[in-house]
Design a protein around this motif. Structure first.
Motif, PDB file in Angstrom:
ATOM      1  N   ILE A 158      63.170  47.708  31.958  1.00  0.00           N
ATOM      2  CA  ILE A 158      64.103  46.578  31.996  1.00  0.00           C
ATOM      3  C   ILE A 158      63.440  45.356  32.622  1.00  0.00           C
ATOM      4  O   ILE A 158      63.547  44.236  32.106  1.00  0.00           O
ATOM      5  CB  ILE A 158      65.374  46.966  32.770  1.00  0.00           C
ATOM      6  N   MET A 159      62.737  45.563  33.723  1.00  0.00           N
ATOM      7  CA  MET A 159      62.073  44.436  34.384  1.00  0.00           C
ATOM      8  C   MET A 159      60.969  43.851  33.510  1.00  0.00           C
ATOM      9  O   MET A 159      60.810  42.626  33.428  1.00  0.00           O
ATOM     10  CB  MET A 159      61.490  44.904  35.729  1.00  0.00           C
ATOM     11  N   ALA A 160      60.209  44.717  32.836  1.00  0.00           N
ATOM     12  CA  ALA A 160      59.139  44.243  31.964  1.00  0.00           C
ATOM     13  C   ALA A 160      59.704  43.420  30.812  1.00  0.00           C
ATOM     14  O   ALA A 160      59.132  42.387  30.418  1.00  0.00           O
ATOM     15  CB  ALA A 160      58.337  45.424  31.421  1.00  0.00           C
ATOM     16  N   THR A 161      60.838  43.858  30.262  1.00  0.00           N
ATOM     17  CA  THR A 161      61.479  43.117  29.171  1.00  0.00           C
ATOM     18  C   THR A 161      61.959  41.756  29.649  1.00  0.00           C
ATOM     19  O   THR A 161      61.805  40.749  28.942  1.00  0.00           O
ATOM     20  CB  THR A 161      62.664  43.918  28.605  1.00  0.00           C
ATOM     21  N   GLU A 162      62.535  41.710  30.824  1.00  0.00           N
ATOM     22  CA  GLU A 162      63.001  40.432  31.385  1.00  0.00           C
ATOM     23  C   GLU A 162      61.842  39.455  31.543  1.00  0.00           C
ATOM     24  O   GLU A 162      61.950  38.274  31.158  1.00  0.00           O
ATOM     25  CB  GLU A 162      63.679  40.676  32.736  1.00  0.00           C
ATOM     26  N   HIS A 163      60.729  39.912  32.080  1.00  0.00           N
ATOM     27  CA  HIS A 163      59.562  39.040  32.268  1.00  0.00           C
ATOM     28  C   HIS A 163      58.952  38.625  30.931  1.00  0.00           C
ATOM     29  O   HIS A 163      58.504  37.472  30.774  1.00  0.00           O
ATOM     30  CB  HIS A 163      58.515  39.746  33.131  1.00  0.00           C
ATOM     31  N   LEU A 164      58.944  39.529  29.959  1.00  0.00           N
ATOM     32  CA  LEU A 164      58.402  39.196  28.636  1.00  0.00           C
ATOM     33  C   LEU A 164      59.255  38.129  27.958  1.00  0.00           C
ATOM     34  O   LEU A 164      58.720  37.182  27.357  1.00  0.00           O
ATOM     35  CB  LEU A 164      58.347  40.454  27.769  1.00  0.00           C
ATOM     36  N   GLU A 165      60.569  38.263  28.056  1.00  0.00           N
ATOM     37  CA  GLU A 165      61.463  37.272  27.448  1.00  0.00           C
ATOM     38  C   GLU A 165      61.277  35.900  28.104  1.00  0.00           C
ATOM     39  O   GLU A 165      61.277  34.875  27.425  1.00  0.00           O
ATOM     40  CB  GLU A 165      62.914  37.739  27.585  1.00  0.00           C
ATOM     41  N   ARG A 166      61.111  35.884  29.409  1.00  0.00           N
ATOM     42  CA  ARG A 166      60.879  34.615  30.101  1.00  0.00           C
ATOM     43  C   ARG A 166      59.558  33.992  29.658  1.00  0.00           C
ATOM     44  O   ARG A 166      59.472  32.784  29.421  1.00  0.00           O
ATOM     45  CB  ARG A 166      60.857  34.838  31.614  1.00  0.00           C
ATOM     46  N   ALA A 167      58.537  34.830  29.552  1.00  0.00           N
ATOM     47  CA  ALA A 167      57.222  34.333  29.134  1.00  0.00           C
ATOM     48  C   ALA A 167      57.282  33.790  27.710  1.00  0.00           C
ATOM     49  O   ALA A 167      56.657  32.763  27.392  1.00  0.00           O
ATOM     50  CB  ALA A 167      56.185  35.452  29.230  1.00  0.00           C
ATOM     51  N   TYR A 168      58.033  34.447  26.854  1.00  0.00           N
ATOM     52  CA  TYR A 168      58.151  33.999  25.459  1.00  0.00           C
ATOM     53  C   TYR A 168      58.841  32.641  25.370  1.00  0.00           C
ATOM     54  O   TYR A 168      58.409  31.758  24.634  1.00  0.00           O
ATOM     55  CB  TYR A 168      58.921  35.049  24.657  1.00  0.00           C
ATOM     56  N   VAL A 169      59.913  32.467  26.140  1.00  0.00           N
ATOM     57  CA  VAL A 169      60.637  31.195  26.141  1.00  0.00           C
ATOM     58  C   VAL A 169      59.747  30.067  26.646  1.00  0.00           C
ATOM     59  O   VAL A 169      59.835  28.923  26.180  1.00  0.00           O
ATOM     60  CB  VAL A 169      61.918  31.317  27.004  1.00  0.00           C
ATOM     61  N   GLN A 170      58.856  30.377  27.575  1.00  0.00           N
ATOM     62  CA  GLN A 170      57.967  29.367  28.161  1.00  0.00           C
ATOM     63  C   GLN A 170      56.659  29.205  27.388  1.00  0.00           C
ATOM     64  O   GLN A 170      55.744  28.541  27.857  1.00  0.00           O
ATOM     65  CB  GLN A 170      57.658  29.749  29.612  1.00  0.00           C
ATOM     66  N   ASP A 171      56.567  29.841  26.205  1.00  0.00           N
ATOM     67  CA  ASP A 171      55.366  29.775  25.366  1.00  0.00           C
ATOM     68  C   ASP A 171      54.130  30.326  26.073  1.00  0.00           C
ATOM     69  O   ASP A 171      53.003  29.883  25.815  1.00  0.00           O
ATOM     70  CB  ASP A 171      55.087  28.333  24.912  1.00  0.00           C
ATOM     71  N   ALA A 172      54.336  31.283  26.959  1.00  0.00           N
ATOM     72  CA  ALA A 172      53.213  31.890  27.667  1.00  0.00           C
ATOM     73  C   ALA A 172      52.573  33.024  26.867  1.00  0.00           C
ATOM     74  O   ALA A 172      51.483  33.479  27.208  1.00  0.00           O
ATOM     75  CB  ALA A 172      53.660  32.413  29.033  1.00  0.00           C
ATOM     76  N   VAL A 173      53.272  33.519  25.826  1.00  0.00           N
ATOM     77  CA  VAL A 173      52.726  34.547  24.936  1.00  0.00           C
ATOM     78  C   VAL A 173      52.949  34.100  23.494  1.00  0.00           C
ATOM     79  O   VAL A 173      53.927  33.410  23.195  1.00  0.00           O
ATOM     80  CB  VAL A 173      53.387  35.923  25.165  1.00  0.00           C
ATOM     81  N   ASP A 174      52.031  34.469  22.612  1.00  0.00           N
ATOM     82  CA  ASP A 174      52.189  34.093  21.210  1.00  0.00           C
ATOM     83  C   ASP A 174      53.176  35.031  20.513  1.00  0.00           C
ATOM     84  O   ASP A 174      53.550  36.078  21.034  1.00  0.00           O
ATOM     85  CB  ASP A 174      50.840  34.094  20.492  1.00  0.00           C
ATOM     86  N   GLN A 175      53.576  34.642  19.305  1.00  0.00           N
ATOM     87  CA  GLN A 175      54.600  35.387  18.579  1.00  0.00           C
ATOM     88  C   GLN A 175      54.181  36.819  18.277  1.00  0.00           C
ATOM     89  O   GLN A 175      54.971  37.758  18.433  1.00  0.00           O
ATOM     90  CB  GLN A 175      54.912  34.663  17.254  1.00  0.00           C
ATOM     91  N   LYS A 176      52.936  37.008  17.870  1.00  0.00           N
ATOM     92  CA  LYS A 176      52.470  38.352  17.504  1.00  0.00           C
ATOM     93  C   LYS A 176      52.484  39.282  18.714  1.00  0.00           C
ATOM     94  O   LYS A 176      52.982  40.422  18.637  1.00  0.00           O
ATOM     95  CB  LYS A 176      51.058  38.288  16.917  1.00  0.00           C
TER      96      LYS A 176
END
Length: 241
Positions: free
Chosen positions: A61-79
């Motif tokens: 759950i915590m990893a998903t929360e951090h991943l979603e935040r990173a995605y919104v901030q463009d810290a990770v690419d789409q793939k």
């Protein structure tokens, strides 16, 4: 006549003797030597396994929360986001299923004060990674359409060949849904997307080693067939417009 230094030394000795005479020093030293008894977190192997599974669920759950935040901030690419999010969703399905007899995910998050609204939306509501529609270039559109047709055929063939395990069907449906959502200009309530997403959520809530019932397999094949018909109808309407 004793010197000042000798008097000071004699007074210190007398004080030490007075303290020792009361026995407080020995009792204090004895208390300090006693260690607090350890309270075991679990008493049986089953309890230990339960705590391990709870730790896994918490981490997912915590990893998903951090991943979603990173995605919104463009810290990770789409793939990268899609791959990692899909893996977390699959892991969440297994972890949640193991603990379903203990407590619900909502109760678990409330008990451990987990404020993870993005993870709740992704894991409990959507059940699939956030996808982005592709561009409107002709070549890109044609390639996405061809991929989608292939994914439809492959998934339906797998069901006809009596593949029933979750870890056989879930990746196929995930690829199909990802391809569908990358099609440009499809409406938000596109029926093929809704049907595939519904089945993805169902499979994500099951363990990888679980099998779907024959009745479910028949319904899944029917839903995919009708979704494919709707998809081809949409393509014809787009080409004639």
């Amino acid at each position: 006549r004793p010197s000042r230094k000798q008097k000071s030394k004699r007074n210190a000795t007398n004080k030490t003797k007075m303290v020792d005479r009361t026995g407080l020093g020995e009792r204090f030293a004895s208390d300090m030597s006693l260690e607090e008894p350890e309270v075991p977190l679990y008493e049986t192997g089953r309890e230990r396994q339960t705590f391990d599974e709870m730790a896994n669920l918490y981490a997912i759950i915590m990893a998903t929360e951090h991943l979603e935040r990173a995605y919104v901030q463009d810290a990770v690419d789409q793939k990268t986001y899609t791959e990692q999010c899909g893996r977390l969703i699959s892991q969440f399905g297994v972890a949640e299923h193991v603990l379903k007899d203990q407590m619900s995910t909502e109760t678990f998050m409330s008990l451990y004060q987990m404020d993870c609204p993005r993870a709740v939306e992704r894991l409990l509501v959507q059940g699939v990674p956030q996808s982005v529609k592709g561009g409107d270039s002709g070549a890109n559109h044609a390639a996405t359409v061809a991929e989608t047709v292939q994914y439809f055929i492959t998934t339906m063939d797998a069901i006809r060949l009596e593949q029933r395990y979750v870890d056989e069907l879930q990746p196929l449906l995930s690829d199909l849904f990802d391809s569908l959502t990358r099609l440009p200009e499809t409406p938000n309530d596109f029926e093929p997307n809704r049907k595939v997403q519904t089945w993805l959520k169902k499979l994500n809530s099951m363990r990888a080693v679980d099998e779907i019932e024959e009745e479910d397999a028949r319904q899944l094949l029917h839903d995919l067939d009708s979704a494919y018909t709707e998809f081809t109808r949409y393509l014809k309407s787009q080409s004639s417009s």
